[in-house]
Design a protein around this motif. Structure first.
Motif, mmCIF file in Angstrom:
data_model
loop_
_atom_site.group_PDB
_atom_site.id
_atom_site.type_symbol
_atom_site.label_atom_id
_atom_site.label_comp_id
_atom_site.label_asym_id
_atom_site.label_seq_id
_atom_site.Cartn_x
_atom_site.Cartn_y
_atom_site.Cartn_z
ATOM 1 N N GLY A 259 34.637 14.414 109.978
ATOM 2 C CA GLY A 259 35.797 15.291 109.853
ATOM 3 C C GLY A 259 36.577 15.158 108.558
ATOM 4 N N PHE A 260 36.140 14.261 107.679
ATOM 5 C CA PHE A 260 36.813 14.158 106.384
ATOM 6 C C PHE A 260 36.426 15.348 105.505
ATOM 7 C CE2 PHE A 260 37.153 9.728 107.678
ATOM 8 C CZ PHE A 260 38.408 9.371 107.193
ATOM 9 N N THR A 261 37.395 15.843 104.758
ATOM 10 C CA THR A 261 37.127 16.924 103.799
ATOM 11 C C THR A 261 37.275 16.442 102.359
ATOM 12 O OG1 THR A 261 39.433 17.652 103.826
ATOM 13 C CG2 THR A 261 37.925 18.679 105.427
ATOM 14 N N GLN A 262 37.783 15.203 102.204
ATOM 15 C CA GLN A 262 38.001 14.637 100.876
ATOM 16 C C GLN A 262 37.532 13.186 100.850
ATOM 17 O OE1 GLN A 262 41.974 16.949 99.374
ATOM 18 N NE2 GLN A 262 42.295 15.168 100.650
ATOM 19 N N VAL A 263 37.074 12.767 99.690
ATOM 20 C CA VAL A 263 36.673 11.372 99.504
ATOM 21 C C VAL A 263 37.235 10.853 98.187
ATOM 22 C CG1 VAL A 263 34.552 11.560 100.870
ATOM 23 C CG2 VAL A 263 34.478 12.010 98.399
ATOM 24 N N GLU A 264 37.266 9.528 98.077
ATOM 25 C CA GLU A 264 37.660 8.865 96.840
ATOM 26 C C GLU A 264 36.477 8.016 96.370
ATOM 27 O OE1 GLU A 264 41.788 7.105 95.664
ATOM 28 O OE2 GLU A 264 40.673 5.495 96.661
ATOM 29 N N LEU B 88 32.787 18.852 100.494
ATOM 30 C CA LEU B 88 33.796 17.823 100.272
ATOM 31 C C LEU B 88 34.329 17.893 98.845
ATOM 32 C CD1 LEU B 88 32.038 14.760 101.940
ATOM 33 C CD2 LEU B 88 33.930 16.061 102.873
ATOM 34 N N THR B 89 35.584 17.496 98.672
ATOM 35 C CA THR B 89 36.155 17.377 97.330
ATOM 36 C C THR B 89 36.602 15.928 97.105
ATOM 37 O OG1 THR B 89 38.352 17.993 98.116
ATOM 38 C CG2 THR B 89 36.936 19.769 97.283
ATOM 39 N N ALA B 90 36.835 15.601 95.827
ATOM 40 C CA ALA B 90 37.238 14.241 95.459
ATOM 41 C C ALA B 90 38.474 14.325 94.563
ATOM 42 C CB ALA B 90 36.100 13.526 94.745
ATOM 43 N N PRO B 91 39.666 14.383 95.155
ATOM 44 C CA PRO B 91 40.874 14.514 94.338
ATOM 45 C C PRO B 91 41.156 13.293 93.473
ATOM 46 C CG PRO B 91 41.441 14.253 96.658
ATOM 47 C CD PRO B 91 39.966 14.435 96.603
ATOM 48 N N SER B 92 40.660 12.134 93.908
ATOM 49 C CA SER B 92 40.883 10.906 93.146
ATOM 50 C C SER B 92 39.613 10.068 93.151
ATOM 51 C CB SER B 92 42.040 10.101 93.760
ATOM 52 O OG SER B 92 41.763 9.772 95.110
ATOM 53 N N GLY B 93 39.557 9.130 92.203
ATOM 54 C CA GLY B 93 38.404 8.244 92.127
ATOM 55 C C GLY B 93 38.782 6.947 91.444
ATOM 56 N N HIS B 94 38.064 5.871 91.772
ATOM 57 C CA HIS B 94 38.306 4.562 91.172
ATOM 58 C C HIS B 94 37.306 4.310 90.050
ATOM 59 C CE1 HIS B 94 40.657 2.289 94.545
ATOM 60 N NE2 HIS B 94 41.215 3.434 94.219
ATOM 61 N N ALA B 95 37.802 3.798 88.928
ATOM 62 C CA ALA B 95 36.931 3.417 87.810
ATOM 63 C C ALA B 95 37.659 2.383 86.956
ATOM 64 C CB ALA B 95 36.565 4.634 86.969
ATOM 65 N N PRO B 96 36.913 1.406 86.423
ATOM 66 C CA PRO B 96 37.533 0.335 85.631
ATOM 67 C C PRO B 96 37.903 0.806 84.227
ATOM 68 C CG PRO B 96 35.170 -0.027 85.798
ATOM 69 C CD PRO B 96 35.468 1.191 86.621
ATOM 70 N N LEU B 97 39.006 1.496 84.127
ATOM 71 C CA LEU B 97 39.425 2.104 82.860
ATOM 72 C C LEU B 97 39.691 1.076 81.765
ATOM 73 C CD1 LEU B 97 41.888 4.782 84.266
ATOM 74 C CD2 LEU B 97 39.806 5.271 82.963
ATOM 75 N N MET C 83 50.444 16.800 102.320
ATOM 76 C CA MET C 83 49.673 15.557 102.276
ATOM 77 C C MET C 83 48.379 15.722 103.055
ATOM 78 S SD MET C 83 48.776 12.355 103.597
ATOM 79 C CE MET C 83 49.742 11.980 105.042
ATOM 80 N N SER C 84 47.331 15.153 102.516
ATOM 81 C CA SER C 84 46.033 15.230 103.191
ATOM 82 C C SER C 84 45.393 13.843 103.211
ATOM 83 C CB SER C 84 45.130 16.225 102.454
ATOM 84 O OG SER C 84 44.965 15.822 101.102
ATOM 85 N N TYR C 85 44.292 13.732 103.935
ATOM 86 C CA TYR C 85 43.591 12.447 104.054
ATOM 87 C C TYR C 85 42.258 12.477 103.330
ATOM 88 C CZ TYR C 85 47.089 11.218 107.465
ATOM 89 O OH TYR C 85 48.277 10.959 108.073
ATOM 90 N N SER C 86 41.902 11.296 102.841
ATOM 91 C CA SER C 86 40.656 11.110 102.114
ATOM 92 C C SER C 86 40.036 9.798 102.592
ATOM 93 C CB SER C 86 40.970 11.067 100.607
ATOM 94 O OG SER C 86 39.810 10.877 99.836
ATOM 95 N N LEU C 87 38.812 9.534 102.176
ATOM 96 C CA LEU C 87 38.129 8.276 102.512
ATOM 97 C C LEU C 87 37.660 7.612 101.234
ATOM 98 C CD1 LEU C 87 36.812 6.320 104.626
ATOM 99 C CD2 LEU C 87 34.723 7.699 104.342
ATOM 100 N N GLN C 88 38.066 6.362 101.030
ATOM 101 C CA GLN C 88 37.561 5.582 99.894
ATOM 102 C C GLN C 88 36.094 5.207 100.197
ATOM 103 O OE1 GLN C 88 36.233 3.853 97.111
ATOM 104 N NE2 GLN C 88 38.379 4.132 96.538
ATOM 105 N N LEU C 89 35.201 5.697 99.359
ATOM 106 C CA LEU C 89 33.766 5.523 99.622
ATOM 107 C C LEU C 89 33.292 4.074 99.495
ATOM 108 C CD1 LEU C 89 32.235 8.746 98.023
ATOM 109 C CD2 LEU C 89 32.639 8.248 100.445
ATOM 110 N N TYR C 90 34.093 3.219 98.872
ATOM 111 C CA TYR C 90 33.756 1.788 98.830
ATOM 112 C C TYR C 90 33.598 1.239 100.245
ATOM 113 C CZ TYR C 90 34.134 -3.199 97.678
ATOM 114 O OH TYR C 90 33.901 -4.546 97.557
ATOM 115 N N THR C 91 34.329 1.831 101.184
ATOM 116 C CA THR C 91 34.226 1.467 102.601
ATOM 117 C C THR C 91 32.773 1.517 103.078
ATOM 118 O OG1 THR C 91 36.417 2.405 102.971
ATOM 119 C CG2 THR C 91 35.027 2.139 104.922
ATOM 120 N N LEU C 92 32.016 2.478 102.544
ATOM 121 C CA LEU C 92 30.636 2.730 102.997
ATOM 122 C C LEU C 92 29.613 2.326 101.930
ATOM 123 C CD1 LEU C 92 31.246 6.265 104.537
ATOM 124 C CD2 LEU C 92 31.165 4.067 105.749
#
Length: 248
Positions: A29-34, A54-63, A1-10
């Protein structure tokens, strides 16, 4: 398990300076973002992620409301492996028929996503937990209608705001949950009152432990009454100090 940051925060900082904001995220110190709304920013965002490692293993989009091919193509360009529909308002969660219709649409989206090599998921708010269908929360009922390849990203804060115990809900949803949103605060709808992980009423470490098939824990603030960069840094420090993840 790893940590990411939802970019909506910023989102405010990103609107002012996308590249500079992504650089700050990496410095914290984040290595991943959403990412969110990534179709519109794919080129600039992709360059910023690459520049900062940085990598983005997941992302939000209005599918369920925008062009899916466009979304999946942008996701593939950004290396996003899981596209998550972030939001369906409360009226969609009040009866079985509406929930069945939503599940069918997401199942169809997952088939299209598979053509791009991309997995599809859904992210909840509080109303999926406030509503009850056949003696279960609407979120649990919905989960039972999804094809096996679909995943859930459980927003553990909104589960609690919706009147449910996040540990209990995560246990019931089991292996379907591959991602969670980690946030803390007083468990109210006042988003500005949200707090860094470990400073509010959520038993954050218990919640993380309850997600037995967790791949990514995503730090998020819907809003914050203070310096948001300090807040995400405090959340990350709490999570890494607790030993709940090998990397950010």
């Amino acid at each position: 398990m790893s940590y990411s940051l939802q970019l909506y925060t910023l989102r405010d900082a990103i609107q002012d300076d996308l590249a500079g904001t992504i650089r700050k995220v990496a410095e914290i110190g984040f290595t991943q973002v959403e990412p969110y709304n990534f179709v519109a920013t794919a080129k600039e965002l992709g360059a910023a992620l690459k520049e900062n490692g940085l990598t983005a293993p997941s992302g939000h989009a209005p599918l369920l409301s925008q062009d899916q091919d466009e979304i999946f193509a942008a996701a593939k360009e950004l290396g996003i492996g899981t596209v998550i529909d972030p939001y369906l308002p409360a009226e969609h969660w009040q009866n079985a028929e509406d929930i069945q219709a939503t599940a069918a649409k997401l199942n169809a989206a997952a088939k299209k996503g598979a053509e791009y090599g991309i997995r599809v998921g859904y992210h909840n708010h509080q109303w999926e937990l406030e509503s009850s269908i056949d003696g279960r929360t609407a979120l649990e009922y919905f989960e039972g209608l999804l094809d096996p390849e679909l995943v859930l990203e459980v927003d553990t804060y909104w589960v609690a705001v919706g009147g449910q115990d996040p540990v209990d809900i995560l246990t019931k949803l089991g292996d379907r949950v591959k991602l969670i949103h980690i946030k803390d605060g007083p468990l109210t709808t006042d988003t500005k009152a949200q707090l860094p992980a470990g400073q509010g009423k959520v038993a954050v470490l218990d919640v993380i432990s309850a997600a037995r098939s967790l791949e990514v824990g995503v730090v998020e603030f819907d809003d914050y009454d203070g310096d948001i960069f300090n807040a995400i840094a405090e959340s990350l420090s709490f999570l890494t100090a607790s030993g709940e993840g090998a990397k950010a």
